[in-house]
Motif scaffolding. Structure first.
Motif, PDB file in Angstrom:
ATOM      1  N   ASP A 173       0.828  -1.209   0.000  1.00 26.96           N
ATOM      2  CA  ASP A 173       0.000   0.000   0.000  1.00 26.96           C
ATOM      3  C   ASP A 173       0.858   1.252   0.000  1.00 26.96           C
ATOM      4  N   GLU A 174       1.932   1.232   0.803  1.00 31.26           N
ATOM      5  CA  GLU A 174       2.823   2.395   0.839  1.00 31.26           C
ATOM      6  C   GLU A 174       3.538   2.573  -0.498  1.00 31.26           C
ATOM      7  N   SER A 175       3.983   1.459  -1.092  1.00 31.17           N
ATOM      8  CA  SER A 175       4.692   1.527  -2.373  1.00 31.17           C
ATOM      9  C   SER A 175       3.816   2.124  -3.456  1.00 31.17           C
ATOM     10  N   ASN A 176       2.545   1.862  -3.379  1.00 30.84           N
ATOM     11  CA  ASN A 176       1.628   2.306  -4.426  1.00 30.84           C
ATOM     12  C   ASN A 176       1.150   3.739  -4.259  1.00 30.84           C
ATOM     13  N   THR A 177       1.916   4.516  -3.496  1.00 26.09           N
ATOM     14  CA  THR A 177       1.658   5.962  -3.417  1.00 26.09           C
ATOM     15  C   THR A 177       2.821   6.773  -3.960  1.00 26.09           C
ATOM     16  N   LEU A 178       3.883   6.099  -4.403  1.00 25.27           N
ATOM     17  CA  LEU A 178       5.107   6.792  -4.785  1.00 25.27           C
ATOM     18  C   LEU A 178       5.000   7.389  -6.182  1.00 25.27           C
ATOM     19  N   SER A 179       5.621   8.541  -6.360  1.00 29.93           N
ATOM     20  CA  SER A 179       5.758   9.128  -7.689  1.00 29.93           C
ATOM     21  C   SER A 179       7.147   8.787  -8.228  1.00 29.93           C
TER      22      SER A 179
END
Length: 583
Positions: A173-179
């Protein structure tokens, strides 16, 4: 924390490996953090899992290699997925995204190790006789892992440009917020990491202090060491300086690239005593991990014996051969005569203006010796080594079209095939280990030549820092013992040297996974990747002579293809991922 897979055993994989051919991997699933911390082997299992994500290409695209998406080769069978790169079907939903998933999986495991498993002391094992050497290896793991993480980021940045950057373990979930982080910052990170660890990592597993050598094992020289770290730094610096990424041609990036490649060469040659091997073909021989160590810096050795490379690429018409990746006339034309002249087919006639050794009736004789080590030509004998017949690639020949899988170019691939692997039904030698060349000395002479040429401005220029000119460096691979091609001449114009350099790089590094990326970083794909030439050979007259005609296969190119599309599946999971231009 659950681990999906831990694989461990003796890691026997590399260019400098001197280890048993028996590699027994054991898989353990769904063990938690406490299990991994239990002993040296369990921690080492995570390291081995990461190593197994290093890339190779013995036919990654259902038999086709990445070279068949370039002017190196053409795959003999239509409908293969390699055509995605040039037939117009490439898209974010058909993204060829294996590198994305593999590299981010590897990065995740690297971050997991660095966050969870650094600083262990294994006190319950202190009384074991091998405690000191095992701790010595364990304490080095963190530097290997930092290299591996940087290696994965290099593969990502050369393919996608800007990519998400993660240097600690994150949930999905955290990884899928990165730009996406700019490519320049990724390259800077890779080079900085290499500088940070180059003097901390084990320098040479073959020369460990006596008190940390395990008596029961061969040297683990297939693991990452200082030379490997310097090699990644040098290659990354060259890519960062190249036109695809260095859009304003900043000379300081070329200076950094020249310096990094010089550092690698100075270390390998002056401190390690390495040199270019005299037997060019030994670089990909099944025993290269022990017979070509003068030149090989690091290689990814397969973890099992196989014959898929041979089955895919041996000529059609011999037992077990399927044709596969067929070298192009574009590549063959890059091999000069032994006295240094270009050979071309003009209006059906072979010419080599200026050459005193070329015979137009025997167009493959008296050519750069690397040609016959790399490529199987018409009337070749002794290929594979057990074949008692002659290879005939002409139309209607025993190994030519119209046989299914018959070469569309007039040639078959030899490089990376182990010619003694015998695919006949009664053979007892049907497989062998294969090592993918990750880094070798020859590449870095060429890298240095390119960087110094761009930085100093001419082929012959030197200064107090760079005392070897680009011309001298680019001549090293040509002049190697066993090849003996003439050095590039003095006073070449910049245009002439640049064309000669690119041709030499194509020849020397053929089928080692460079061409696809080199032409992209130069931004010259519209020149090289559109018209792919093959040779149609026909019997003439009384069937004792041949006629030749060039056959051109036109491929699609669009400048958006200099970078891969970000996979649509990833953008659906992460709305902060922007798409590459044009996709």
């Amino acid at each position: 924390m659950k681990l999906r897979k831990i694989v461990y055993g003796m890691l026997c994989m590399g260019a400098l490996a001197s280890c048993s051919d028996q590699m027994n991997y054991h898989e353990y699933n769904n063990y938690d953090e406490d299990f991994v911390k239990l002993n040296f082997s369990n921690v080492g299992g995570l390291i081995t899992t990461i190593y197994l994500d290093l890339d190779t290409d013995f036919g990654n695209y259902s038999g086709a290699i990445l070279g068949s998406a370039t002017d190196e080769s053409q795959y003999a069978y239509t409908g293969n997925s390699i055509e995605t790169f040039y037939n117009g079907s490439w898209s974010p939903t058909n993204a060829q995204s294996g590198t994305w998933s593999t590299c981010y999986s590897g990065i995740s495991n690297c971050n997991l190790f660095l966050d969870k498993y650094v600083g262990l002391t294994f006190p319950e094992l202190e009384q074991n006789a091998d405690y000191k050497p095992q701790m010595f290896r364990y304490n080095n793991y963190q530097y290997e892992v930092r290299f591996l993480r940087a290696y994965f980021y290099f593969n990502l940045v050369r393919q996608y440009g800007d990519v998400p950057f993660i240097d600690h373990f994150l949930s999905a979930d955290e990884s899928n917020t990165l730009s996406r982080t700019p490519a320049k910052d990724i390259f800077d990170y890779i080079i900085s990491e290499c500088d940070d660890i180059k003097d901390l990592i084990i320098e040479d597993y073959a020369n460990l202090p006596a008190d940390v050598v395990l008596p029961s094992e061969s040297p683990e020289t297939g693991r990452v060491n200082k030379a490997t770290v310097l090699a990644l730094k040098a290659r990354a610096a060259l890519y960062a300086a190249s036109p695809l990424f260095n859009t304003d041609n900043n000379p300081e990036l070329w200076h950094r690239a020249a310096t990094a490649n010089k550092e690698l060469l100075d270390y390998c040659v002056n401190e390690r005593g390495m040199k270019l091997v005299s037997d060019y073909a030994s670089l990909w021989d099944k025993n290269n991990y022990k017979n070509a160590t003068d030149e090989l810096i690091f290689g990814r050795r397969a973890n099992r014996e196989s014959s898929t490379m041979e089955s895919y690429n041996y000529p059609v018409g011999i037992e077990g051969g399927n044709g596969g990746n067929c070298p192009t006339q574009n590549l063959v034309d890059a091999y000069e005569t032994t006295d240094g002249y270009d050979v071309r087919l003009v209006n059906g006639a072979w010419i080599a203006d200026g050459s005193r050794v070329f015979d137009k009736a025997k167009p493959y004789d008296n050519r750069d010796p690397r040609l016959r080590m790399t490529i199987c030509v018409n009337e070749e004998t002794g290929w594979p080594t057990w074949n008692e017949g002659t290879i005939y690639t002409y139309q209607g020949g025993a190994n030519g079209q119209p046989l299914n899988g018959g070469t569309p170019t007039g040639y078959y691939l030899k490089k990376y095939c182990q010619g003694d692997i015998d695919l006949r039904s009664n053979s007892t030698n049907k497989s062998a280990y294969h090592t993918w060349i990750t880094y070798r000395l020859g590449e870095f002479y060429l890298n240095y030549a390119e960087a110094v040429f761009r930085y100093l401005g001419s082929a012959d220029a030197t200064d107090a820092e760079f005392t070897m000119s680009a011309r001298q460096a680019a001549s090293m691979t040509r002049e190697r013992e066993g090849v003996g091609m003439p050095a590039f001449p003095l006073n070449m114009s910049n245009d002439a040297f640049w064309e000669a350099y690119k041709k030499e790089r194509m020849v020397e590094l053929a089928f080692e996974g460079h061409r696809f990326w080199d032409v992209r970083r130069w931004k010259e794909a519209d020149k090289y990747f559109v018209n792919i030439e093959g040779l149609q050979i026909s019997k003439t007259g009384d069937n004792t002579a041949y006629s030749y005609a060039t056959v051109v296969n036109t491929r699609q190119w669009d400048d958006k293809m200099y970078l891969f599309p970000i996979p649509q599946s990833e953008r659906m999971k992460n709305p902060n991922l922007s798409q590459n231009p044009g996709w």
